[in-house]
Design a protein around this motif. Structure first.
Motif, PDB file in Angstrom:
ATOM      1  N   LEU A  23     -37.035  -8.433  53.386  1.00 16.93           N
ATOM      2  CA  LEU A  23     -37.122  -9.897  53.451  1.00 16.93           C
ATOM      3  C   LEU A  23     -37.727 -10.336  54.784  1.00 16.93           C
ATOM      4  O   LEU A  23     -38.551 -11.259  54.839  1.00 16.93           O
ATOM      5  CB  LEU A  23     -35.726 -10.527  53.272  1.00 16.93           C
ATOM      6  N   LEU A  29     -41.392  -9.758  54.794  1.00 18.99           N
ATOM      7  CA  LEU A  29     -42.089 -10.760  53.985  1.00 18.99           C
ATOM      8  C   LEU A  29     -42.201 -12.087  54.727  1.00 18.99           C
ATOM      9  O   LEU A  29     -43.237 -12.753  54.689  1.00 18.99           O
ATOM     10  CB  LEU A  29     -41.336 -10.969  52.658  1.00 18.99           C
ATOM     11  N   MET A  30     -41.123 -12.464  55.418  1.00 15.87           N
ATOM     12  CA  MET A  30     -41.129 -13.764  56.112  1.00 15.87           C
ATOM     13  C   MET A  30     -41.980 -13.743  57.372  1.00 15.87           C
ATOM     14  O   MET A  30     -42.654 -14.720  57.702  1.00 15.87           O
ATOM     15  CB  MET A  30     -39.690 -14.185  56.448  1.00 15.87           C
ATOM     16  N   ALA A  60     -44.629 -12.298  57.922  1.00 15.58           N
ATOM     17  CA  ALA A  60     -46.068 -12.446  57.641  1.00 15.58           C
ATOM     18  C   ALA A  60     -46.486 -13.912  57.743  1.00 15.58           C
ATOM     19  O   ALA A  60     -47.638 -14.219  58.024  1.00 15.58           O
ATOM     20  CB  ALA A  60     -46.389 -11.910  56.248  1.00 15.58           C
ATOM     21  N   HIS A  61     -45.522 -14.809  57.530  1.00 19.61           N
ATOM     22  CA  HIS A  61     -45.847 -16.243  57.610  1.00 19.61           C
ATOM     23  C   HIS A  61     -45.555 -16.830  58.981  1.00 19.61           C
ATOM     24  O   HIS A  61     -46.099 -17.859  59.351  1.00 19.61           O
ATOM     25  CB  HIS A  61     -45.050 -17.018  56.556  1.00 19.61           C
ATOM     26  N   ARG A  85     -46.288  -5.061  58.228  1.00 18.09           N
ATOM     27  CA  ARG A  85     -46.337  -4.441  56.910  1.00 18.09           C
ATOM     28  C   ARG A  85     -47.189  -5.235  55.929  1.00 18.09           C
ATOM     29  O   ARG A  85     -47.917  -4.685  55.126  1.00 18.09           O
ATOM     30  CB  ARG A  85     -44.924  -4.317  56.356  1.00 18.09           C
ATOM     31  N   PHE A  86     -47.068  -6.536  55.996  1.00 12.77           N
ATOM     32  CA  PHE A  86     -47.871  -7.378  55.090  1.00 12.77           C
ATOM     33  C   PHE A  86     -48.895  -8.167  55.884  1.00 12.77           C
ATOM     34  O   PHE A  86     -48.648  -8.546  57.027  1.00 12.77           O
ATOM     35  CB  PHE A  86     -46.963  -8.313  54.292  1.00 12.77           C
ATOM     36  N   GLU A  87     -50.007  -8.391  55.237  1.00 10.77           N
ATOM     37  CA  GLU A  87     -51.098  -9.141  55.852  1.00 10.77           C
ATOM     38  C   GLU A  87     -50.579 -10.498  56.353  1.00 10.77           C
ATOM     39  O   GLU A  87     -49.861 -11.200  55.645  1.00 10.77           O
ATOM     40  CB  GLU A  87     -52.160  -9.357  54.768  1.00 10.77           C
ATOM     41  N   GLU A  94     -50.247 -14.237  57.070  1.00 11.82           N
ATOM     42  CA  GLU A  94     -50.722 -15.504  56.492  1.00 11.82           C
ATOM     43  C   GLU A  94     -49.938 -16.597  57.190  1.00 11.82           C
ATOM     44  O   GLU A  94     -49.057 -17.201  56.593  1.00 11.82           O
ATOM     45  CB  GLU A  94     -50.405 -15.569  54.992  1.00 11.82           C
ATOM     46  N   ILE A 122     -40.996 -20.649  56.778  1.00 14.22           N
ATOM     47  CA  ILE A 122     -40.438 -19.729  55.786  1.00 14.22           C
ATOM     48  C   ILE A 122     -39.732 -20.508  54.662  1.00 14.22           C
ATOM     49  O   ILE A 122     -38.999 -19.941  53.866  1.00 14.22           O
ATOM     50  CB  ILE A 122     -39.474 -18.710  56.430  1.00 14.22           C
ATOM     51  N   LEU A 123     -39.964 -21.812  54.632  1.00 15.58           N
ATOM     52  CA  LEU A 123     -39.442 -22.680  53.573  1.00 15.58           C
ATOM     53  C   LEU A 123     -37.921 -22.592  53.439  1.00 15.58           C
ATOM     54  O   LEU A 123     -37.386 -22.611  52.329  1.00 15.58           O
ATOM     55  CB  LEU A 123     -40.126 -22.361  52.236  1.00 15.58           C
ATOM     56  N   GLY A 177     -45.750 -19.937  44.806  1.00 17.30           N
ATOM     57  CA  GLY A 177     -46.454 -19.532  46.010  1.00 17.30           C
ATOM     58  C   GLY A 177     -47.144 -20.668  46.745  1.00 17.30           C
ATOM     59  O   GLY A 177     -47.607 -20.495  47.863  1.00 17.30           O
ATOM     60  N   ARG A 178     -47.220 -21.849  46.100  1.00 16.24           N
ATOM     61  CA  ARG A 178     -47.907 -22.965  46.750  1.00 16.24           C
ATOM     62  C   ARG A 178     -46.937 -23.973  47.365  1.00 16.24           C
ATOM     63  O   ARG A 178     -47.345 -25.032  47.839  1.00 16.24           O
ATOM     64  CB  ARG A 178     -48.792 -23.686  45.734  1.00 16.24           C
ATOM     65  N   ARG A 179     -45.658 -23.638  47.340  1.00 17.92           N
ATOM     66  CA  ARG A 179     -44.658 -24.572  47.846  1.00 17.92           C
ATOM     67  C   ARG A 179     -44.888 -24.821  49.340  1.00 17.92           C
ATOM     68  O   ARG A 179     -45.183 -23.902  50.094  1.00 17.92           O
ATOM     69  CB  ARG A 179     -43.285 -23.937  47.635  1.00 17.92           C
TER      70      ARG A 179
END
Lengths: 198, 549
Positions: free
Chosen positions: A90, A93-94, A96-97, A117-119, A121, A126-127, A151-153
């Motif tokens: 988690l 994933l977060m 990355a933003h 780990r993730f590209e 963006e 993190i909403l 994904g657009r939220r």
């Protein structure tokens, strides 16, 4: 309200009925990480970083500690191989933003999360909805809200309300776990371009 | 519309409706289901009306615009009663021939009947056409026999007799017991025992309770609920009222889509007519039982079919799944006990009450009873709405009913349950249609969308398609679902573009595990089902060793 006896990380804990696992743990000094939780707000269950393992009636389950109500004889593990694996992912994933967010970096270190780990963006958000919910539940203004879904939220200040309410408040800014400046940016954007032509 | 005040009056009304109907009088049942309408059936209906007028046959021939007949592939479909002759791919230009030769002349027109593409054999009646004759159409079969806008048509077929029986010959407990004994399981996807859910709602504390029809059906490739509900709305409504009686609810909701005007319209007409006869509202049939129904429309997002999101939507809030760990049967709409079942589940109720649980449990497998509606689509000769007894093998559905794979291709896989379901390979074609058997194989039945795929299908692309759907259709609230799907989709897109990298599969599996374990609602927790099933059965395609079957 009655008392409930449960076990957290091997310790017998006596807490009030109606509490969540998170509140029970906090009341006895056991730390469970949170990102979207705030004591003044309704539990939201979005970041899932407070996921813990519980055992009831011989079955184990992964649940959100901020929401799961305590039960008699509940066995809670706030850390386990499964829990740590989830939190690590988690965070990856977060992050990355919000690569520079302090709260995320600290937790990433603790859980061995790989920041790359993730590209990347970067949206600096993190909403977690702390700003949105604080404005709605505590200030009762609804000057900031979510738009779109999946994904657009994203989080947006409502220009008509924000113009009247936000400059003298900004109480949501310090709640942001990633980047309060982002909130400032979004607010400015909403006020400068109220029709959304940016 | 006279109000009916007792079971006796209901039977009298039924007799009077039947007495005015001549079973030998010709009736042309024209499918006005979604697919046939799209194929121009409104023009066919218009042509029949005109022709009948032209030949002054209004007093001799009836026309009935009905719900979906099922054989969408061959639409526009019509059935001519009393002979039950099925004509397919009917065009307005063929209408005058049909009237003069078949309706009046009692002759079958060869070019309009079904021809088996393999044997060349012709079949004129439902009882002879393989697509229909291999089915068991207990729920959908009445679609050709009723005008959805006519409650009298439903009453003529024995409609609302189960409601009358429930209210006057059974206690709520007995109704509940009958549903439990029938072992009816939820048709919406979970397969949860309906009787147990009802019992939970019934026993939950609080006076106010709600019952809800989930008519959202947002799953791509699923179109059976709207076929049933649009075509025979009273069968669902009757089930709902019986359920309300068993649970002790006086307020029902029908939650459906904003973008299916025909369905909405038919529901509203059905509610108005049922109310007019006193089958809905205060003191139903003079029993003292009160029950009202409201219709609510969605805002067009897949996740609003999830039970707690649906209930929030009825409350007027954003349809986001509720994070609380408490069943909606105990605390749902406005925190009152709320029992949600899908369209097909409710439609099963009247026949269980009428025929008894013993009859019902004689159909199906040990743990999956009754019939199941299937939306058959994909690389299949006979696309359409199918109803078969549980336990029917997938092979029978694909070949005996579906007519096999078109263009001489080989079958590769079958996908069940849409974006939250899974794919199984052709080698498992003898698997029976059964909640547990299919779930065990990683292809849970879901609501009954069955997608057939031929040898040219790229399975990575299939998984990618569903994740692409979900990334738009999840609410986006929780991290493991929103972000997990985003990353899984990126990796799959790369693989399908030939840009896969070492370690992709392991990362996909890890993402799927986290989304499956940590997501807030069932959508997130099952979002990776298509991915996991295709990884399991078609792993080589992910690893780049493209099979050219």
């Amino acid at each position: 309200m009655g008392e409930i006896l449960l076990q957290i990380d091997g310790r017998e804990v006596k807490v009030e009925e109606g509490m969540t696992i998170l509140e029970a743990a906090q009341s006895t000094g056991i730390n469970i990480p949170t990102l979207c939780y705030h004591e003044k707000l309704e539990p939201y269950g979005a970041c899932r970083i407070c996921t813990v393992e519980v055992e009831t009636g011989g079955r184990t389950n992964l649940v959100a500690a901020c929401l799961y109500p305590v039960q008699e004889n509940l066995v809670v593990m706030t850390r386990s191989e499964k829990v740590d694996k989830i939190r690590k992912m988690l965070l990856e994933l977060m992050i990355a933003h919000a690569p520079e967010a302090g709260a995320l970096q600290e937790l990433a270190q603790e859980y061995g999360a790989n920041k790359d780990r993730f590209e990347k963006e970067p949206s600096f958000c993190i909403l977690c909805g702390l700003c949105v919910r604080y404005c709605a539940e505590v200030k009762k203004k609804n000057a900031v809200g979510f738009v779109d879904r999946g994904g657009r939220r994203e989080v947006i200040f409502i220009p008509e309300i924000a113009a009247k309410e936000c400059w003298n408040c900004k109480e949501c800014f310090p709640l942001c776990p990633t980047e309060a400046l982002q909130a400032g940016y979004l607010l400015t954007e909403a006020l400068a371009f109220p029709s959304g032509n940016r | 519309m006279p109000r009916i005040n007792s079971p006796t009056e209901l039977e009298e009304l039924r007799k009077s409706i039947l007495s005015k109907r001549d079973p030998d009088r010709p009736c042309i049942a024209i499918c006005a289901g979604t697919s046939c309408l799209a194929l121009g059936n409104d023009r066919v209906i218009g042509a029949f009306e005109e022709e009948i007028k032209k030949q002054s046959l209004e007093a001799k021939v009836d026309i009935r615009a009905t719900g979906c007949h099922g054989f969408c592939e061959k639409g526009p479909n019509i059935v001519i009663y009393p002979e039950e002759i099925c004509y397919m791919e009917v065009i307005p230009e063929g209408v005058s021939d049909i009237i003069s030769q078949t309706v009046l002349g009692k002759k079958v027109i060869d070019r309009l009947i079904y021809t088996d593409p393999n044997t060349g054999e012709k079949a004129a009646h439902q009882s002879e056409i393989p697509f229909y004759k291999n089915q068991m159409r207990h729920l959908i079969g009445n679609n050709t026999k009723v005008d959805p806008k006519s409650i009298d048509d439903y009453l003529a077929l024995g409609g609302y007799s189960a409601l009358s029986k429930s209210l006057f010959e059974m206690t709520p407990e007995q109704v509940l017991e009958e549903i439990k004994k029938a072992n009816l399981r939820g048709r919406g996807g979970g397969g949860f025992p309906t009787g147990l859910k009802w019992e939970t709602a019934r026993n939950a504390p609080g006076e106010k309770k709600y019952v809800i029809v989930n008519a959202h059906e947002g799953e791509p490739g699923a179109f059976m609920d709207r076929a049933l509900f649009t075509g025979n709305p009273h069968s669902v409504l009757e089930g709902l009222i019986i359920g309300a009686y068993a649970i002790g609810s006086h307020q029902g909701f029908i939650y459906t889509r904003h973008d299916t005007p025909q369905l909405r319209n038919n529901i509203v007409v059905a509610l108005t007519q049922a109310e007019g006869y006193g089958l809905l509202g205060e003191n139903i049939l003079g029993s003292g039982f009160n029950f009202n129904v409201e219709v609510h429309l969605d805002i067009g997002i897949f996740v609003s079919g999830e039970s707690s999101a649906l209930m929030r939507s009825i409350e007027g809030k954003t349809p986001e799944p509720r994070p609380k760990y408490i069943r909606t049967a105990v605390s749902g709409i406005w925190e009152k006990p709320s029992n949600l079942n899908n369209v097909e589940t409710w439609a099963n109720v009247p026949q269980i009450i009428n025929n008894g649980s013993e009859w019902y449990t004689s159909i199906g497998t040990e743990r999956s009873k009754g019939t199941k509606l299937i939306s058959l689509s994909g690389n299949i000769c006979n696309t359409g709405v199918v109803e078969v007894p549980m336990g029917t093998s997938l092979r029978e559905i694909v070949y005996d009913i579906g007519g096999g794979i078109p263009n001489g291709k080989k079958l590769k896989a079958i996908h069940f349950g849409g974006p939250l379901g899974g794919s199984i390979p052709a080698s498992l074609l003898d698997t029976p249609l059964d909640f547990d058997e299919l779930a065990k194989l990683g292809a849970p039945m879901g609501a009954g969308g069955m997608l057939v795929m031929d040898e040219d299908t790229n399975m990575v692309d299939v998984a990618r398609f569903f994740l692409n759907f979900l990334t738009d259709e999840s609410c986006g609230k929780c991290v493991p679902c929103r972000e997990g799907i985003r990353q899984m989709l990126k990796i799959l897109t790369n693989i399908t573009q030939g840009k896969g990298r070492e370690g992709d599969v392991a990362l996909l599996e890890e993402l799927a595990e986290v989304a499956g374990n940590a997501s807030l609602c069932a959508l997130g927790r099952t979002s990776s089902n298509p991915l996991l099933s295709t990884l399991y059965y078609f792993r080589d395609e992910y690893e780049g060793i493209k099979e050219n079957g």
